[in-house]
Write an enzyme that holds these catalytic residues in place. Structure first.
Site, mmCIF file in Angstrom:
data_model
loop_
_atom_site.group_PDB
_atom_site.id
_atom_site.type_symbol
_atom_site.label_atom_id
_atom_site.label_comp_id
_atom_site.label_asym_id
_atom_site.label_seq_id
_atom_site.Cartn_x
_atom_site.Cartn_y
_atom_site.Cartn_z
ATOM 1 N N LYS A 237 17.390 1.839 -23.696
ATOM 2 C CA LYS A 237 16.003 1.104 -23.353
ATOM 3 C C LYS A 237 16.015 -0.885 -23.333
ATOM 4 O O LYS A 237 17.119 -0.810 -23.743
ATOM 5 C CB LYS A 237 14.921 1.201 -25.301
ATOM 6 C CG LYS A 237 14.158 1.248 -25.123
ATOM 7 C CD LYS A 237 13.077 2.281 -24.374
ATOM 8 C CE LYS A 237 11.688 2.084 -23.979
ATOM 9 N NZ LYS A 237 10.970 3.300 -23.595
ATOM 10 N N ASN B 36 -1.265 3.379 -19.472
ATOM 11 C CA ASN B 36 -0.337 4.250 -18.256
ATOM 12 C C ASN B 36 -0.525 5.958 -19.118
ATOM 13 O O ASN B 36 -1.384 6.371 -18.694
ATOM 14 C CB ASN B 36 0.566 3.985 -18.558
ATOM 15 C CG ASN B 36 1.303 5.105 -17.593
ATOM 16 O OD1 ASN B 36 1.670 6.122 -17.981
ATOM 17 N ND2 ASN B 36 1.776 4.783 -16.171
HETATM 18 P P1 NAD Z 1 0.718 0.707 -21.996
HETATM 19 O O1 NAD Z 1 1.671 -0.908 -21.827
HETATM 20 O O2 NAD Z 1 -0.031 1.025 -19.925
HETATM 21 O O3 NAD Z 1 -0.446 0.824 -22.524
HETATM 22 C C1 NAD Z 1 0.012 0.361 -23.665
HETATM 23 C C2 NAD Z 1 -1.891 0.931 -24.039
HETATM 24 O O4 NAD Z 1 -1.873 0.608 -26.035
HETATM 25 C C3 NAD Z 1 -3.184 -0.329 -24.231
HETATM 26 O O5 NAD Z 1 -4.388 0.084 -23.796
HETATM 27 C C4 NAD Z 1 -3.023 -1.244 -25.295
HETATM 28 O O6 NAD Z 1 -3.977 -2.032 -25.591
HETATM 29 C C5 NAD Z 1 -2.688 0.056 -26.541
HETATM 30 N N1 NAD Z 1 -2.205 -1.147 -27.554
HETATM 31 C C6 NAD Z 1 -1.528 -2.299 -27.551
HETATM 32 N N2 NAD Z 1 -1.178 -2.853 -28.967
HETATM 33 C C7 NAD Z 1 -1.652 -2.199 -29.788
HETATM 34 C C8 NAD Z 1 -2.175 -1.340 -30.941
HETATM 35 N N3 NAD Z 1 -1.261 -3.243 -31.818
HETATM 36 N N4 NAD Z 1 -3.356 -1.381 -31.650
HETATM 37 C C9 NAD Z 1 -4.147 0.164 -30.631
HETATM 38 N N5 NAD Z 1 -3.424 -0.329 -28.933
HETATM 39 C C10 NAD Z 1 -2.269 -0.864 -28.938
HETATM 40 O O7 NAD Z 1 1.725 1.316 -22.348
HETATM 41 P P2 NAD Z 1 2.105 3.254 -22.233
HETATM 42 O O8 NAD Z 1 3.468 3.029 -20.958
HETATM 43 O O9 NAD Z 1 1.040 4.031 -21.917
HETATM 44 O O10 NAD Z 1 2.716 3.342 -23.152
HETATM 45 C C11 NAD Z 1 1.889 3.734 -24.393
HETATM 46 C C12 NAD Z 1 3.126 4.780 -25.078
HETATM 47 O O11 NAD Z 1 3.354 5.666 -24.951
HETATM 48 C C13 NAD Z 1 4.185 4.033 -26.224
HETATM 49 O O12 NAD Z 1 4.838 4.141 -27.504
HETATM 50 C C14 NAD Z 1 5.163 3.809 -25.031
HETATM 51 O O13 NAD Z 1 6.995 3.799 -25.049
HETATM 52 C C15 NAD Z 1 5.218 5.261 -25.144
HETATM 53 N N6 NAD Z 1 5.392 6.249 -23.879
HETATM 54 C C16 NAD Z 1 5.366 5.674 -22.437
HETATM 55 C C17 NAD Z 1 6.040 6.467 -21.210
HETATM 56 C C18 NAD Z 1 5.292 5.946 -19.669
HETATM 57 O O14 NAD Z 1 5.833 6.378 -19.065
HETATM 58 N N7 NAD Z 1 5.045 5.068 -19.456
HETATM 59 C C19 NAD Z 1 6.412 7.388 -21.523
HETATM 60 C C20 NAD Z 1 7.170 8.207 -22.687
HETATM 61 C C21 NAD Z 1 7.096 7.593 -23.294
#
Ligand code: NAD
Length: 426
Positions: free
Chosen positions: A118, A233
């Site tokens: 990571k 996402n």
């Molecule tokens: P992203 O950046 O696309 O979206 C993040 C979202 O969370 C946004 O809507 C943002 O406004 C919101 N956010 C940020 N800080 C916040 C807070 N303090 N309180 C409430 N909302 C908040 O990120 P993502 O890729 O959708 O990832 C979201 C989660 O899913 C993370 O924990 C990430 O590690 C996990 N994840 C993502 C993937 C991937 O492929 N994108 C894979 C596995 C896990």
């Protein structure tokens, strides 16, 4: 809200200390239940490699800003390490370590030939220009170039990083390595060797396990009331998939607040209005807080934003019967305990969000073989893997009478523990 002052940052930092120690506690429990000696825990409780880098970036006003970044490689006994890069103001070394450990568990759960890795950079991309972000992305790759590569450690997107950032990173690595090297990173745009289905893979995987969890509870997803925290996402694609399947999305949120409509939100409209950082609530006046969102009356709750959202403070107030963790680490150990005691079905992050790394693996395989699969082929393969992983973990939790998180850790840690033993490391 994202922490924007010193007090909030300190609080966030303290919380992230917890995610590393609670991860270690569950790993220790899982290894004990599997009968491994203590030395296996000693090896797996921390990444084998952790690099801290300082990245100077020329900003648009002519000044130079130096950013701090990290790359953690948990364990490479199974194969190259793999995991996303996060751009966020609250990134800490401990958070990156915990996230790398979780990636090893995910790779074990969906049986990929990887260990966990990571990365993260302390920055706020929402306040940076396109040009500044490009400089930061390229600078990060130059800084970590010696320890990453298609057979060493393969980055991917995470919070506030996307396919454009992956493209800059891949281009920078290709320059350093002096040949076009798409397998260095996943989550790329399709024209640069990205995979069909990668962008929505995490959400698709979450949807598959959510459906399985609903079946176990005799709940029809069609008509079910769902709350999704985070509209990036993971959260936005998930809301769309569930909305299209007939579920009622009664709440969504971003870093600035949350929207609630007991009759169901107009997801297509919200998708149309969200920005590239998953922000949409700023456009509305009648918002509620993220805290209120989590406690809304609903059948299924999906935290899909950041860590430490369900804690001992609010776990007693969660109304949903099923909680599916799309985000990494949204529920603390105390939160897990309370939800389990209350009879809730909690599908843990290391299982629920493993669809992303699974399709990242497909992307890497396609890059290596130079032959590309259709979206249907990707979907079918993902479906098969997620169902198998869900069944194994659910059945382990039932037979052993343990919660699904501990069951998932038992399933996930076994592969990396075995590989380390066969190599003679422990
Ligand atoms: P992203 O950046 O696309 O979206 C993040 C979202 O969370 C946004 O809507 C943002 O406004 C919101 N956010 C940020 N800080 C916040 C807070 N303090 N309180 C409430 N909302 C908040 O990120 P993502 O890729 O959708 O990832 C979201 C989660 O899913 C993370 O924990 C990430 O590690 C996990 N994840 C993502 C993937 C991937 O492929 N994108 C894979 C596995 C896990």
């Amino acid at each position: 809200m994202v922490a924007d002052n010193a007090a909030d940052s300190t609080r966030e930092a303290n919380k992230t200390n917890d995610i590393l120690s609670s991860t270690r506690t569950v790993i220790k429990n899982a290894l004990e239940k599997l009968g491994y000696p203590d030395e296996v825990f000693e090896l797996l409780k921390d990444p084998v490699r952790m690099m801290t880098v300082r990245i100077p970036v020329r900003m648009d006003d002519g000044s130079v800003k130096v950013f701090t970044g990290y790359r953690a490689q948990h364990n490479d006994a199974v194969g190259p390490t793999k995991g996303g890069v996060r751009f966020h103001p609250n990134v800490t070394e401990k958070e990156v370590k915990a996230l790398a450990i979780w990636m090893s568990l995910k790779a074990g759960i969906v049986d990929l030939p990887y260990g966990g890795g990571k990365g993260g950079i302390i920055c706020d991309p929402r306040e940076m220009s396109f040009r500044e972000l490009e400089g930061l992305s390229r600078g990060y790759v130059r800084a970590i170039s010696q320890i990453v590569g298609p057979t060493k450690d393969i980055p991917a997107p995470d919070v506030f990083t996307n396919s454009q950032i992956m493209a800059w990173m891949m281009d920078e690595y290709s320059r350093i390595d002096e040949f076009n090297n798409p397998g260095f990173i996943t989550g790329k745009p399709i024209v640069l060797g990205g995979s069909h289905g990668r962008e929505s893979a995490t959400a698709k995987g979450v949807t598959i396990v959510l459906n399985e969890a609903a079946k176990k509870r005799g709940l029809d997803v069609k008509g079910a009331r769902v709350v999704v925290q985070g509209f990036g996402n993971a959260g936005s694609f998930l809301s769309k998939f569930l909305h299209d399947a007939g579920a009622k999305i009664v709440g969504i949120s971003d870093a600035y607040g949350a929207l609630h409509d007991p009759e169901g939100l107009d997801i297509d409209y919200l998708l149309d209005r969200r920005d590239s950082f998953g922000t949409v609530t700023k456009l509305f006046n009648n918002t509620i807080t993220n805290k209120e969102l989590l406690e809304l009356d609903c059948d299924i709750l999906v935290p899909a934003a950041v860590e430490n959202q369900i804690t001992e403070e609010n776990a007693h107030n969660i109304k949903a019967d099923i909680i599916v963790e799309a985000a990494n680490g949204p529920t603390t150990m105390e939160g897990t305990k309370i939800l389990t005691e209350r009879g809730k079905l909690l599908v843990p992050d290391v299982l629920a969000s493993s669809g992303g790394v699974t399709v990242s693996y497909f992307e890497w395989v396609q890059n290596n073989q130079g032959y590309y699969w259709s979206e249907k082929e990707i979907d079918d393969k993902l479906h098969e893997i997620m169902i198998k992983a869900f069944d194994t973990i659910y059945n382990t939790s039932q037979t052993r009478r343990i919660d699904m998180r501990l069951a998932a850790y038992m399933v996930g840690v076994r592969k990396v523990a075995e590989a380390s033993r066969f190599r003679g490391w422990v």
